[in-house]
Design a protein around this motif. Structure first.
Motif, PDB file in Angstrom:
ATOM      1  N   ILE A  64      52.885  69.366  44.847  1.00  0.00           N
ATOM      2  CA  ILE A  64      51.949  68.083  44.439  1.00  0.00           C
ATOM      3  C   ILE A  64      51.789  68.839  42.494  1.00  0.00           C
ATOM      4  N   GLY A  65      50.913  69.852  42.880  1.00  0.00           N
ATOM      5  CA  GLY A  65      50.352  70.689  41.272  1.00  0.00           C
ATOM      6  C   GLY A  65      51.310  70.737  40.429  1.00  0.00           C
ATOM      7  N   ARG A  66      52.617  71.258  40.989  1.00  0.00           N
ATOM      8  CA  ARG A  66      53.603  72.055  39.878  1.00  0.00           C
ATOM      9  C   ARG A  66      54.119  70.936  39.075  1.00  0.00           C
ATOM     10  N   LYS A  67      54.595  69.154  39.734  1.00  0.00           N
ATOM     11  CA  LYS A  67      54.439  68.362  39.623  1.00  0.00           C
ATOM     12  C   LYS A  67      53.881  67.874  38.418  1.00  0.00           C
ATOM     13  N   GLY A  68      52.397  67.815  39.038  1.00  0.00           N
ATOM     14  CA  GLY A  68      51.348  67.069  37.805  1.00  0.00           C
ATOM     15  C   GLY A  68      51.396  67.860  37.140  1.00  0.00           C
ATOM     16  N   GLN A  69      51.296  69.045  37.323  1.00  0.00           N
ATOM     17  CA  GLN A  69      51.467  70.513  35.971  1.00  0.00           C
ATOM     18  C   GLN A  69      49.706  69.960  34.849  1.00  0.00           C
ATOM     19  N   LYS A  78      48.894  60.997  37.155  1.00  0.00           N
ATOM     20  CA  LYS A  78      50.184  61.035  36.763  1.00  0.00           C
ATOM     21  C   LYS A  78      51.225  60.978  37.704  1.00  0.00           C
ATOM     22  N   LEU A  79      50.787  61.233  39.437  1.00  0.00           N
ATOM     23  CA  LEU A  79      52.177  60.684  40.203  1.00  0.00           C
ATOM     24  C   LEU A  79      52.392  59.594  40.240  1.00  0.00           C
ATOM     25  N   ALA A  80      51.191  59.147  40.959  1.00  0.00           N
ATOM     26  CA  ALA A  80      50.440  57.837  41.033  1.00  0.00           C
ATOM     27  C   ALA A  80      49.240  56.819  40.480  1.00  0.00           C
ATOM     28  N   LEU A 395      49.358  63.051  53.627  1.00  0.00           N
ATOM     29  CA  LEU A 395      49.410  61.708  53.073  1.00  0.00           C
ATOM     30  C   LEU A 395      49.657  60.504  52.298  1.00  0.00           C
ATOM     31  N   PHE A 396      49.576  61.484  51.096  1.00  0.00           N
ATOM     32  CA  PHE A 396      49.989  62.322  49.910  1.00  0.00           C
ATOM     33  C   PHE A 396      51.987  62.040  49.849  1.00  0.00           C
ATOM     34  N   ALA A 397      51.475  63.258  50.001  1.00  0.00           N
ATOM     35  CA  ALA A 397      52.485  63.810  50.088  1.00  0.00           C
ATOM     36  C   ALA A 397      53.678  63.323  50.933  1.00  0.00           C
ATOM     37  N   GLY A 398      53.877  62.917  52.262  1.00  0.00           N
ATOM     38  CA  GLY A 398      54.297  61.827  53.090  1.00  0.00           C
ATOM     39  C   GLY A 398      54.727  60.321  52.566  1.00  0.00           C
ATOM     40  N   TYR A 399      53.785  60.169  52.011  1.00  0.00           N
ATOM     41  CA  TYR A 399      54.050  58.440  51.306  1.00  0.00           C
ATOM     42  C   TYR A 399      54.148  58.086  50.562  1.00  0.00           C
ATOM     43  N   LEU A 401      55.291  60.414  47.489  1.00  0.00           N
ATOM     44  CA  LEU A 401      56.390  61.307  46.942  1.00  0.00           C
ATOM     45  C   LEU A 401      57.829  60.696  47.791  1.00  0.00           C
ATOM     46  N   THR A 402      58.644  60.413  46.945  1.00  0.00           N
ATOM     47  CA  THR A 402      59.788  60.179  47.665  1.00  0.00           C
ATOM     48  C   THR A 402      60.632  61.140  48.228  1.00  0.00           C
TER      49      THR A 402
END
Ligand code: PHE
Length: 445
Positions: A64-69, A78-80, A395-399, A401-402
């Protein structure tokens, strides 16, 4: 806008993440929690929780951190976009403040001990010397408050200087040195007469000690000592360039953390039994036992100084990660305001921590839910805030992120990816919910 800082090397990131993880959790809290909760059963549950639940969620935070920057709140936004997931970041902000408020109290105790070590006033003159000393330190209102304030000041001083320089450079040699120290101490402790009792206490499980409350405490300990659940690792991973192998980093941090915890146990418990102390000392355990072990070593008084310096460093690398979450969320983008934000939050955390600092002295009669203020702050964060934060991050990482983007991020084989996804979607959330409900019911009903 200032260019975003990045870690200079892969090893730099692993060391910084390990620096955040390894701190009072492994060295101070793990031994005393194991000591008061049946030893081996707690140890086993802690290892299981770390590998099966903590490690997958640590990886989720890295992703999540690396994607979000960006800081945790912005990363979730940013991610959701337009979804309430960013509340996880806000909860992390809140719980980090509470954790750091009592963490800094223990940081202050370390400073007190360091000063005593430097002045050579840490060698036992009577049977109960170390216990009496610890009690006199923690119950002295000025000493604890000045210590806590000084510790927060040190944390602030590092954080306000920026990310890369301080943390990365110092971690490179201080952490390995601390490990070597632990190894030497463990050997000394294990060769004391009667040491085997301590080894048995740590490793031979007596399942009659299993309770759901112990399971909840072990789960909380796994999260606490991995720095998982308050977005600390999201914040650190946001400084990562795209190409780092996150899975390997998460595994290294988890194994190092288990290693240091067990090593701390192997220093403390053999000595506890060999030297006639009780494993039940609570938060004072490490402070009482360590100087006693050093007394058994040549030049122990000198090494004790060095040891407390390293311990202080390990503690600071964790506290700066907590303040980093708070400051990164608390400021918005402009680099120059970072210093001011750090000071404002630092002072707030200091004030919030004062009741915890005083809870072994002036406030020793004040209790919340039957616990001292210090214990309550710890319980509220480790057994409530961290499991809850970890649950939602899982839950966030599981549901959210695709699978295809994860494939891209992780670059691991299908089997590992599927196993990890199964854990963060089902196994970890279910386990956290069961342990949490059972543990809380046992405590309050
Ligand atoms: N993991 C740190 C330690 O064991 C404590 C910590 C918890 C740090 C949560 C950051 C976030 O000392």
């Amino acid at each position: 806008m200032a260019k975003r800082d990045h870690f200079g090397s892969k090893i730099g990131f692993v060391l910084a993440a390990a620096g955040s993880a390894i701190g009072l959790g492994a060295i101070w809290k793990f031994p005393y929690m194991a000591g008061t909760n049946g030893g081996s059963v707690f140890v086993l549950l802690f290892i299981l929780c770390t590998i099966l639940i903590g490690l997958p969620i640590l990886l989720a935070e890295f992703i999540i951190g690396r994607k979000g920057q960006a800081d945790a709140v912005t990363s979730f936004k940013k991610l959701a976009p337009r979804k309430p997931w960013f509340v996880i970041g806000l909860a992390g902000f809140f719980f980090s403040i509470i954790i750091l408020s009592f963490y800094s109290v223990v940081g202050g105790w370390i400073l007190s001990y360091l000063i005593r070590a430097i002045t050579f006033s840490l060698n036992g003159t009577s049977e109960t010397f170390y216990e009496d000393l610890f009690n006199s330190v923690i119950s002295n209102p000025w000493e604890v408050i000045v210590g806590q304030g000084a510790f927060i000041f040190l944390t602030l001083w590092i954080v306000s200087g920026g990310i890369q320089g301080g943390i990365e450079k110092a971690s490179k040699w201080m952490m390995p040195l601390l490990l070597i120290f632990f190894l030497v101490l463990a050997v000394r402790s294990l060769t004391l007469e009667g040491a085997m009792e301590g080894v048995k206490f740590l490793f031979v499980p007596d399942w009659s000690y299993f309770t759901w409350e112990t399971a909840l405490l072990a789960l909380g300990q796994a999260f606490f000592s991995l720095s998982v659940g308050v977005s600390a690792m999201i914040t650190y991973a946001s400084y990562l360039p795209k190409e780092t192998r996150l899975g390997n980093s998460a595994l290294s941090v988890s194994l190092l953390n288990i290693g240091v915890s067990i090593m701390a146990g192997l220093v403390i418990f053999p000595a506890v039994f060999a030297l006639g102390f009780s494993p039940n000392e609570g938060p004072g355990l490490v402070f009482i036992i360590l100087p006693a072990v050093f007394e058994q070593i040549i030049f122990g008084q000198f090494f004790l100084i060095l040891f407390f310096v390293l311990l202080l460093f390990a503690t600071l690398t964790s506290s700066i990660s907590m303040l980093e979450i708070v400051v990164s969320i608390g400021i918005k983008s402009k680099y120059e305001r970072r210093k001011r934000a750090a000071w404002v939050y630092g002072i707030l955390i200091f004030l919030i921590g004062i009741p915890s600092a005083l809870s072994f002295g002036i406030l020793s009669d004040s209790h919340i839910l039957g616990m001292s203020i210090f214990d309550f702050a710890d319980f509220f964060t480790s057994s409530f805030g961290l499991p809850l934060g970890a649950l939602f991050i899982s839950l966030f990482a599981g549901y959210v992120l695709t699978k295809s983007e994860l494939q891209n991020d992780l670059k691991v084989n299908q089997f590992l990816l599927n196993t990890w996804r199964f854990i963060v979607r089902f196994a970890a959330p279910i386990a956290i919910i069961i342990v949490f409900i059972q543990g809380v019911m046992k405590l309050f009903v």
